[in-house]
Write a protein that holds these residues in place. Sequence first.
Motif, short mmCIF file in Angstrom:
data_model
loop_
_atom_site.label_atom_id
_atom_site.label_comp_id
_atom_site.label_asym_id
_atom_site.label_seq_id
_atom_site.Cartn_x
_atom_site.Cartn_y
_atom_site.Cartn_z
N LYS A 61 14.13 -49.03 -34.70
CA LYS A 61 14.15 -47.81 -34.33
C LYS A 61 13.23 -47.18 -34.91
N GLN A 62 12.93 -47.51 -36.28
CA GLN A 62 11.86 -46.72 -37.15
C GLN A 62 10.33 -47.20 -36.45
N PHE A 63 10.38 -48.42 -36.10
CA PHE A 63 9.21 -49.12 -35.54
C PHE A 63 8.59 -48.12 -34.31
N TYR A 64 9.86 -47.87 -33.39
CA TYR A 64 9.61 -47.12 -32.23
C TYR A 64 9.13 -45.73 -32.56
N SER A 65 9.64 -45.20 -33.60
CA SER A 65 9.24 -43.72 -34.24
C SER A 65 7.86 -43.78 -34.52
N LEU A 66 7.48 -44.73 -35.25
CA LEU A 66 6.22 -45.02 -35.96
C LEU A 66 5.01 -45.00 -34.70
N LEU A 67 5.36 -45.82 -33.81
CA LEU A 67 4.59 -45.66 -32.41
C LEU A 67 4.27 -44.35 -32.01
N SER A 68 5.36 -43.76 -31.81
CA SER A 68 5.33 -42.37 -31.54
C SER A 68 4.29 -41.37 -32.32
N LYS A 69 4.41 -41.59 -33.54
CA LYS A 69 3.69 -40.82 -34.36
C LYS A 69 2.31 -41.37 -34.67
N MET A 70 2.04 -42.70 -34.36
CA MET A 70 0.50 -43.13 -34.07
C MET A 70 -0.06 -42.52 -32.92
N LYS A 71 0.82 -42.42 -31.83
CA LYS A 71 0.35 -41.64 -30.46
C LYS A 71 0.04 -40.32 -30.89
N SER A 72 0.81 -39.60 -31.84
CA SER A 72 0.27 -38.39 -31.86
C SER A 72 -0.93 -38.00 -32.92
N ILE A 73 -0.86 -39.26 -33.68
CA ILE A 73 -2.30 -39.02 -34.43
C ILE A 73 -3.56 -39.39 -33.65
N LEU A 74 -3.40 -40.19 -32.73
CA LEU A 74 -4.53 -40.75 -31.89
C LEU A 74 -4.45 -39.76 -30.60
N ASN A 75 -3.60 -38.98 -30.41
CA ASN A 75 -3.38 -38.22 -29.31
C ASN A 75 -4.12 -38.38 -27.91
N ASP A 76 -5.19 -37.82 -27.42
CA ASP A 76 -5.69 -38.22 -26.16
C ASP A 76 -6.75 -39.38 -26.06
N ARG A 77 -7.24 -39.79 -27.49
CA ARG A 77 -8.04 -40.77 -27.45
C ARG A 77 -7.38 -42.34 -26.99
N VAL A 78 -5.89 -42.46 -26.64
CA VAL A 78 -5.32 -43.64 -26.10
C VAL A 78 -4.33 -42.77 -24.95
N GLU A 79 -4.27 -43.97 -24.18
CA GLU A 79 -3.29 -43.65 -22.99
C GLU A 79 -1.79 -43.62 -23.58
N ASP A 80 -1.49 -44.69 -24.66
CA ASP A 80 -0.23 -44.65 -25.01
C ASP A 80 -0.36 -45.85 -26.33
N VAL A 81 0.67 -45.57 -27.01
CA VAL A 81 0.60 -46.66 -28.34
C VAL A 81 2.03 -47.45 -27.93
N VAL A 82 1.86 -48.70 -27.74
CA VAL A 82 3.09 -49.59 -27.38
C VAL A 82 3.50 -50.87 -28.33
N GLU A 83 4.72 -51.36 -28.09
CA GLU A 83 4.75 -52.59 -28.79
C GLU A 83 4.13 -53.63 -28.11
N SER A 84 3.34 -54.74 -28.81
CA SER A 84 2.79 -55.64 -28.28
C SER A 84 3.59 -56.90 -27.90
N LYS A 85 3.35 -57.76 -26.95
CA LYS A 85 4.17 -58.94 -26.40
C LYS A 85 2.96 -60.22 -26.50
N ARG A 86 1.88 -59.75 -26.58
CA ARG A 86 0.82 -60.74 -26.65
C ARG A 86 0.18 -61.03 -28.00
N LEU A 87 0.31 -60.22 -29.10
CA LEU A 87 -0.42 -60.51 -30.32
C LEU A 87 0.32 -61.43 -31.06
#
Length: 633
Positions: free
Chosen positions: A500-526
């Motif tokens: 849960k904390q990880f997902y909140s962290l992703l939201s936090k990161m999204k708010s930092i990067l704001n409109d420089r990214v479409e979204d910040v999501v969990e990776s299944k490829r890395l």
Amino acid sequence: MSDTKKYEFKAEVKKLLDILVHSLYTSREIFLRELISNASDALDKVRFESTRGTAVADKDLPLEIKITFDEKAKVLTIADTGIGMSRDEIIANIGTIAKSGTEEFAKLIAEAKGDPSNIIGRFGVGFYSVFMVAKEVVIKTKSFKVDEPAIEWKSDGLGDYEITELNGKTTRGTTVEIHLKDDAGEFVQKWKLESTIKKHSNFITFPIILDKEKVNTVNAIWREPKSSVKKEQYDEFYKFLSYDSEEPMDVIHKAVDAPIQFNALLFIPKKSGEMFFYDRENYGLDLYVRRVLIQHKNKDLLPEYLSFVKGVVDSEDLPLNISRETLQENVVFSKIASSVTSNVLSYLIDKAKNDATAYAEFWKEHGKVFKLGYMDFVNQEKYMELLRFNSSSAKDEKELVSLADYSSRMKEGQKEIYYISGTNRDALAVDPHIEIFKNKGLEVLYLYDPVDEFVIQSIRKYKDFELKSVDNVDMKNLKDLKDVEEKKNEVAPLAKDDQKQFYSLLSKMKSILNDRVEDVVESKRLVDSPACLVSKDDSMSSQMKKILKMTKQDVGVEKKVLEVNPDHALVRNLVKVFKTDSNDEFILKVTEQLMDSALLQDGSLEDPHKLIKRLNEMMEQSSSWYVDLKKMN
Ligand code: ADP
Ligand code: MG
């Protein structure tokens, strides 16, 4: 001589003459090849005019080239019964250079270490080579046009020339009289002339008569049965045709009878001409109808991507009086052209099958031009078989992989062919986007050449398999494919609360990067990297966009998705920091750094300064911790 008029050479001619007159070349003999080739062209032209029904002066004159010499006076004369020139024509043809490229020519001569012999003819400036051996040249010429008067042209090649109307010469054709320089006396010796003609002009299709003897072979070797032509003859003919000093890499000799009759004798050169890029117009096959030359360097018999092929095509089924302008609309001609093309492609497919090493050699030389064939939809199947790439399964940068090789190695359940583009193999091999492919043992094609992107975009599919850029792959398609490598240092999944904390962290990161990214999501490829950028849709790969940007096409700014790897140690630590203080400075800093690193890896970081500053600060900090840790104070 009252009507003698002086003219000045055009500036670019002067420049060229200056190079030729004042330098001493080792292969000066090629001037003879150039003059004989002009005589032969002139004969071809007059024959062409008379077969199409034009009224031609002296129409019963034999079509031939006569070479005579005066040892004492050191004068060599080359006479033809060709099309001749009027005053206006001689001013336009000799005195100006129609084609641009003198500049390139001068550069090439300089690069060829002072020997222009194989360059000069290809540049359409062959006539001037006579001034390597001549102190004066006199041309007497009478046009095939009945009413046109004969003229005399005279020059020492230094700056100007003069033209006089002639009353004496009345028969059609051109005589070039060469007053040799003192050090060029060998060119009035019979043996020298004969050996030079045999060496460079043996395949001229008109008789060359030296001292009343015919010295060349006039047979059209492409019309002879394959079994009767020796390798040396092919080689010699190829050299004659292409001005290449080496033998050809391949000889393709075909006699086709149905549905349309034609003979083709084609060659693939050993070396790709860098000439292609200097002089893109200089390609094509010579087209003959019943042994009569209709057109030099016809560009419609083969597509441009096969322009490295040299040779001749001769058909019985085209009318002799066909006009060059309407060739393209002629159905028989089109059929010949498509058959010639498909013959070349089939030849290459056999070559690839029978001798992979030889094919690799071919690819190395001509692959760059060949790849431009991505628009040939008619032959796309053959074209695709002939393509080669490097890939993650190759041993090294040199190994070549075909799409057939790739598909034969596909994993069970794999439905797509994967590729990645970038600048070189080393960079691609560590690109985070391919981590999951490595993990699942999936081969990825490596594209280094910008044109590869266009190739892939236009072929789209090989057999049933779509070609997919690794940054555009739908991860669902990979889910069912088994891992082959045990994950190194397998980490336990995040506990429920941490998840849960990880997902909140992703939201936090999204708010930092704001409109420089479409979204910040969990990776299944890395696997090994903490983060990377991916395209959200199935559109162009990022490499393609870069290319389009370079060519100044507006592709818009595409926002990407930042994927974050929950199993990476850095991310795990971030979760810990986040749990303690979700507004910690450190999270901001790391997020910015991850974003910049991902942009850098993507090739789209515009300004590296912030990244470097941040990196240095972090290193400074960690060095202090290191010193403390190791008790170095
Ligand atoms: P290229 O042959 O490549 O055109 P050259 O410098 O050899 O270049 O010749 C220039 C032009 O001069 C030819 O294209 C042709 O129009 C004309 N010319 C040269 N020699 C002859 C000739 N013997 N008879 C008729 N025209 C000639
Ligand atoms: Mg010429």
